[in-house]
Write an enzyme that holds these catalytic residues in place. Structure first.
Site, mmCIF file in Angstrom:
data_model
loop_
_atom_site.group_PDB
_atom_site.id
_atom_site.type_symbol
_atom_site.label_atom_id
_atom_site.label_comp_id
_atom_site.label_asym_id
_atom_site.label_seq_id
_atom_site.Cartn_x
_atom_site.Cartn_y
_atom_site.Cartn_z
ATOM 1 N N PRO A 2 0.806 -1.207 0.000
ATOM 2 C CG PRO A 2 -0.104 -1.203 2.084
ATOM 3 C CD PRO A 2 1.093 -1.635 1.352
ATOM 4 C CD GLU A 3 3.694 2.789 -4.068
ATOM 5 O OE1 GLU A 3 3.924 3.949 -4.422
ATOM 6 O OE2 GLU A 3 4.021 1.795 -4.735
ATOM 7 C CG HIS A 115 -1.697 -14.913 6.445
ATOM 8 N ND1 HIS A 115 -0.538 -15.160 7.167
ATOM 9 C CD2 HIS A 115 -1.665 -15.750 5.394
ATOM 10 C CE1 HIS A 115 0.156 -16.101 6.549
ATOM 11 N NE2 HIS A 115 -0.508 -16.479 5.482
ATOM 12 N NE ARG A 133 7.005 -9.360 3.087
ATOM 13 C CZ ARG A 133 7.777 -8.662 2.254
ATOM 14 N NH1 ARG A 133 7.265 -8.171 1.152
ATOM 15 N NH2 ARG A 133 9.028 -8.463 2.519
#
Length: 297
Positions: A2-3, A115, A133
């Site tokens: 995500p930017e 997750h 992650r």
DNA sequence: AAGTGGACCTGCTAGC
DNA sequence: TGCTAGCAGGTCCACT
């Protein structure tokens, strides 16, 4: 993942549903980058009042916890102080999606998977952070100005669409910096929001070589780069962001910007403008993609 | 102070 | 088929 555009798309898709919702329960999965910083049950009863964004961070503003059942009669002279206390007791959750995080908000979510690390159950649905992650974080803070939120936001440059960020100020901020322009854009101290995709794309749009020392950009080229960055982010926003692997907005919709990338991920493919093969180079352990002909030092 | 390299964690793909 | 190396949208921290 995500930017800025993806974070803003996420904000826009969760805000209408969650603003006004009252938290019933907070459940945590595996630890994230930083601890929540409070007991999950302390959040129960609070109302989400606002969802805002700063850089790639989201801020879920929460109202004060519910008042005690027995409300003492407060003399008029004390009401101002009481309001201050209430504001002090308010606070919020600072959320970062890291590299692989995404938020979902819905009434009926499937059971949390391996997750899914944070579930914030409210009376209007559950906000879920999915982050394989685990570089993401959800952090309780009394305010954006208080620790620990302040420590995260300190040093962030201006928002890319801040009118106060004029081409002149942008150019001034680059002056004296020997760092290459591409990693400088990623650093976020001159302007926030560009990550690896949009930094590459903006540099291509502006015709600037990614290895150019930032301080060597002329005023007109700096102005052009700022404009290119704004156009790139704006376009990505309009397309719902980029879905490279698994980004979805909070309703599960893919972004479409990745189909328009001119250079990112296109090493060896011909430049759409001049046909020269796009090159990949590594800067600060991150891949940079650029056209060696269209982008000059 | 600014710049560099390593660290965090997991999953996927290309190549042997 | 199965293993390994390398890569991934971000940021912090220790070091020079």
């Amino acid at each position: 993942m995500p930017e800025l555009p993806e974070v803003e798309v996420t904000r826009r898709t969760i805000a209408p549903g969650i603003e006004g919702a009252r938290i019933r329960d907070v459940r945590l999965g595996k630890p994230l980058r930083w601890p929540l910083g409070c007991a999950p049950n302390e959040l129960a009863g609070r109302v989400v009042t606002d969802v805002t964004r700063r850089g790639k961070y989201l801020w879920l503003a929460l109202g004060a916890p519910p008042v005690a059942p027995v409300v003492p009669v407060v003399p008029v002279a004390q009401t101002a102080q009481t309001a201050l206390d209430a504001r002090a007791a308010a606070g919020g959750l600072l959320i970062h999606l890291g590299m692989s995080g995404s938020l979902a908000f819905a009434r009926d979510l499937p059971p949390a998977g391996v997750h899914d690390h944070v579930d914030i159950e409210t009376d209007r649905g559950t906000l879920r952070l999915h982050d394989p992650r685990r570089f993401g974080a959800v952090i309780w803070s009394a305010s954006l100005q208080a620790e620990p939120a302040a420590a995260r936001l300190r040093g962030l440059g201006p928002e890319p669409f801040d009118p106060a960020l004029t081409p002149e100020r942008f150019h001034d901020a680059l002056r004296g910096r020997r760092l290459a322009i591409k990693p400088l854009l990623l650093a976020g101290d001159v302007v926030v929001g560009a990550g690896n995709i949009y930094a590459c794309e903006a540099l291509f749009q502006a015709g600037v070589h990614p290895a150019m020392p930032a301080g060597r950009l002329s005023r007109p080229r700096a102005a052009r780069l700022l404009q290119a960055l704004r156009q790139t982010l704006q376009r990505a926003l309009a397309l719902g962001g980029s879905t490279l692997r698994d980004f979805r907005d909070a309703h599960g919709m893919d972004g479409a910007f990745q189909h328009e990338a001119a250079v990112y991920g296109r090493a060896g493919l011909p430049c759409g403008v001049c046909g020269t093969p796009i090159r990949r180079l590594v800067q600060g352990q991150r891949s940079t993609f650029y056209c060696p002909r269209c982008q000059r030092r």
